[in-house]
Design a protein around this motif. Structure first.
Motif, PDB file in Angstrom:
ATOM      1  N   CYS A 136       7.551  26.468  27.563  1.00 21.84           N
ATOM      2  CA  CYS A 136       8.375  25.274  27.420  1.00 21.84           C
ATOM      3  C   CYS A 136       9.388  25.178  28.560  1.00 21.84           C
ATOM      4  O   CYS A 136      10.009  26.175  28.927  1.00 21.84           O
ATOM      5  CB  CYS A 136       9.140  25.308  26.096  1.00 21.84           C
ATOM      6  SG  CYS A 136       8.114  25.067  24.645  1.00 21.84           S
ATOM      7  N   ALA A 163       5.608  23.133  30.341  1.00 23.54           N
ATOM      8  CA  ALA A 163       5.473  21.872  29.620  1.00 23.54           C
ATOM      9  C   ALA A 163       6.838  21.304  29.266  1.00 23.54           C
ATOM     10  O   ALA A 163       7.648  21.970  28.626  1.00 23.54           O
ATOM     11  CB  ALA A 163       4.663  22.080  28.343  1.00 23.54           C
ATOM     12  N   ASN A 165       7.035  18.815  27.276  1.00 24.28           N
ATOM     13  CA  ASN A 165       6.821  18.506  25.866  1.00 24.28           C
ATOM     14  C   ASN A 165       5.613  19.312  25.403  1.00 24.28           C
ATOM     15  O   ASN A 165       4.477  18.994  25.751  1.00 24.28           O
ATOM     16  CB  ASN A 165       6.588  17.004  25.686  1.00 24.28           C
ATOM     17  CG  ASN A 165       6.476  16.594  24.232  1.00 24.28           C
ATOM     18  OD1 ASN A 165       5.713  17.159  23.459  1.00 24.28           O
ATOM     19  ND2 ASN A 165       7.250  15.577  23.849  1.00 24.28           N
ATOM     20  N   ALA A 167       4.205  19.650  22.469  1.00 25.52           N
ATOM     21  CA  ALA A 167       3.268  18.926  21.610  1.00 25.52           C
ATOM     22  C   ALA A 167       2.282  18.122  22.454  1.00 25.52           C
ATOM     23  O   ALA A 167       1.079  18.122  22.190  1.00 25.52           O
ATOM     24  CB  ALA A 167       4.030  18.019  20.647  1.00 25.52           C
ATOM     25  N   GLN A 168       2.794  17.440  23.472  1.00 24.97           N
ATOM     26  CA  GLN A 168       1.926  16.664  24.347  1.00 24.97           C
ATOM     27  C   GLN A 168       0.993  17.561  25.142  1.00 24.97           C
ATOM     28  O   GLN A 168      -0.174  17.210  25.386  1.00 24.97           O
ATOM     29  CB  GLN A 168       2.755  15.799  25.286  1.00 24.97           C
ATOM     30  CG  GLN A 168       3.495  14.665  24.586  1.00 24.97           C
ATOM     31  CD  GLN A 168       4.332  13.832  25.533  1.00 24.97           C
ATOM     32  OE1 GLN A 168       4.351  14.067  26.742  1.00 24.97           O
ATOM     33  NE2 GLN A 168       5.057  12.864  24.999  1.00 24.97           N
ATOM     34  N   ALA A 169       1.483  18.736  25.550  1.00 25.99           N
ATOM     35  CA  ALA A 169       0.641  19.670  26.298  1.00 25.99           C
ATOM     36  C   ALA A 169      -0.513  20.175  25.433  1.00 25.99           C
ATOM     37  O   ALA A 169      -1.667  20.246  25.896  1.00 25.99           O
ATOM     38  CB  ALA A 169       1.478  20.846  26.801  1.00 25.99           C
ATOM     39  N   GLN A 171      -1.729  18.653  22.797  1.00 25.57           N
ATOM     40  CA  GLN A 171      -2.606  17.504  22.581  1.00 25.57           C
ATOM     41  C   GLN A 171      -3.531  17.282  23.782  1.00 25.57           C
ATOM     42  O   GLN A 171      -4.717  16.981  23.621  1.00 25.57           O
ATOM     43  CB  GLN A 171      -1.785  16.247  22.321  1.00 25.57           C
ATOM     44  CG  GLN A 171      -2.628  15.008  22.055  1.00 25.57           C
ATOM     45  CD  GLN A 171      -1.813  13.745  21.909  1.00 25.57           C
ATOM     46  OE1 GLN A 171      -0.690  13.654  22.406  1.00 25.57           O
ATOM     47  NE2 GLN A 171      -2.351  12.767  21.197  1.00 25.57           N
ATOM     48  N   GLN A 172      -2.986  17.455  24.992  1.00 27.94           N
ATOM     49  CA  GLN A 172      -3.798  17.296  26.198  1.00 27.94           C
ATOM     50  C   GLN A 172      -4.919  18.329  26.224  1.00 27.94           C
ATOM     51  O   GLN A 172      -6.046  18.024  26.618  1.00 27.94           O
ATOM     52  CB  GLN A 172      -2.920  17.424  27.439  1.00 27.94           C
ATOM     53  CG  GLN A 172      -3.647  17.155  28.742  1.00 27.94           C
ATOM     54  CD  GLN A 172      -2.699  17.160  29.936  1.00 27.94           C
ATOM     55  OE1 GLN A 172      -1.487  17.027  29.798  1.00 27.94           O
ATOM     56  NE2 GLN A 172      -3.252  17.330  31.129  1.00 27.94           N
ATOM     57  N   ASP A 175      -7.488  17.179  23.693  1.00 25.37           N
ATOM     58  CA  ASP A 175      -8.243  16.036  24.205  1.00 25.37           C
ATOM     59  C   ASP A 175      -9.242  16.454  25.275  1.00 25.37           C
ATOM     60  O   ASP A 175     -10.219  15.742  25.529  1.00 25.37           O
ATOM     61  CB  ASP A 175      -7.283  14.991  24.785  1.00 25.37           C
ATOM     62  CG  ASP A 175      -6.452  14.295  23.716  1.00 25.37           C
ATOM     63  OD1 ASP A 175      -6.813  14.395  22.524  1.00 25.37           O
ATOM     64  OD2 ASP A 175      -5.433  13.670  24.066  1.00 25.37           O
ATOM     65  N   VAL A 216       4.110  20.376  17.013  1.00 29.76           N
ATOM     66  CA  VAL A 216       3.105  21.073  17.827  1.00 29.76           C
ATOM     67  C   VAL A 216       1.924  21.485  16.953  1.00 29.76           C
ATOM     68  O   VAL A 216       0.760  21.294  17.314  1.00 29.76           O
ATOM     69  CB  VAL A 216       3.719  22.311  18.512  1.00 29.76           C
ATOM     70  CG1 VAL A 216       2.650  23.088  19.286  1.00 29.76           C
ATOM     71  CG2 VAL A 216       4.856  21.901  19.443  1.00 29.76           C
ATOM     72  N   TYR A 219      -1.438  19.438  15.958  1.00 29.86           N
ATOM     73  CA  TYR A 219      -2.611  19.318  16.825  1.00 29.86           C
ATOM     74  C   TYR A 219      -3.561  20.512  16.683  1.00 29.86           C
ATOM     75  O   TYR A 219      -4.582  20.579  17.367  1.00 29.86           O
ATOM     76  CB  TYR A 219      -2.180  19.160  18.283  1.00 29.86           C
ATOM     77  CG  TYR A 219      -1.444  17.869  18.528  1.00 29.86           C
ATOM     78  CD1 TYR A 219      -2.107  16.648  18.503  1.00 29.86           C
ATOM     79  CD2 TYR A 219      -0.073  17.867  18.763  1.00 29.86           C
ATOM     80  CE1 TYR A 219      -1.429  15.459  18.701  1.00 29.86           C
ATOM     81  CE2 TYR A 219       0.623  16.678  18.966  1.00 29.86           C
ATOM     82  CZ  TYR A 219      -0.060  15.482  18.934  1.00 29.86           C
ATOM     83  OH  TYR A 219       0.613  14.305  19.133  1.00 29.86           O
TER      84      TYR A 219
END
Length: 254
Positions: A136, A163, A165, A167-169, A171-172, A175, A216, A219
């Motif tokens: 983080c 990262a 964020n 959570a976004q990392a 999620q990436q 994905d 986090v 996901y």
């Protein structure tokens, strides 16, 4: 390091001075964890520094001059940048690298704040062949000389992504087709020693006290936990991570 740099007594590394800090932000902002400037300062150079911090998403803060004096006992010109002792890897590149790693696993550390734990985990991940780790930008461990020492130098050889964020990392990563495992106790947690791990994957480890944040964990594809043979509270994050990475390596290592 630049010419105006110093390792403080707490093992932290600083770049000081208007020009060196500007050059660092322009050329290697990924290494900058935080920028501090003298409270009450207002001038063109500082405006340029703050504009770059905002553009590159580097956190900054006004502090009393005595705090800057502790960071650097010299002419710091009212500004200091705290730097990591390693080069960060873009998350996109780390995700690409996971497919070719001997153990196709990324370890994501959600607000793990102890540099010793991060260093020890980096040592394990590197030795067993993992792809790298994600840390983080905010509320994570400072990756200075303390983390380097506890990793026995492995953290300088292991790809580390930062990262803004987490959570976004995560999620990436999801994905991109990676399976997400969250190391936490829940109603659906599986026994880590009975889980058939799917690769490539991300193992998410949480804060030493609070665990993985819900934003986090949402996901995650699977929750896993280490079964204890005796009544015991918990393992620290470095110990738990070492066990889980070892089990993943046993099943999926090339």
């Amino acid at each position: 390091m630049q010419g105006n740099d110093r390792q403080a007594g707490d093992g932290k590394l600083y770049i000081v001075g208007n020009k060196p800090v500007l050059e660092l932000l322009e050329g290697d902002s990924g290494r900058v964890d935080f920028v501090y400037f003298r409270k009450g300062r207002h001038d063109r150079h500082l405006e340029e520094i703050i504009a770059l911090c905002r553009e590159r998403k580097v956190p900054f803060k006004a502090v009393p001059v005595k705090d800057l004096d502790r960071m650097y006992r010299g002419n710091h010109q009212g500004v200091a940048a705290r730097c990591a002792a390693l080069e960060y890897t873009p998350l996109e590149k780390l995700i690409d690298m996971v497919h070719s790693a001997p153990v196709p696993l990324i370890v994501a550390l959600d607000q793990v704040q102890d540099p010793g734990n991060v260093g020890a985990l980096a040592r394990t991940v590197f030795a067993l062949g993992g792809a790298g780790i994600i840390v983080c930008r905010h509320h994570g461990a400072y990756l200075g000389t303390g983390a380097v020492r506890s990793s026995a130098g492995a953290i300088n050889q292991l790809p580390v992504a930062k990262a803004g964020n987490m959570a976004q990392a995560v999620q990436q990563c999801a994905d991109s087709g990676l399976t997400i495992y969250c190391a936490q106790k829940s109603d659906i947690s599986g026994n880590a020693f009975e889980t058939e791990f799917k690769a490539p994957a991300v193992l998410v480890l949480g804060n030493e006290e609070k665990g993985i944040r819900p934003g986090v964990a949402k996901y995650g594809d699977y929750d896993i936990e280490i079964p204890f043979a005796r009544d015991f509270d918990s393992l620290n994050v470095a110990q738990a991570g070492a066990i889980l990475v070892s089990e993943f390596a046993r099943q999926t290592g090339k």
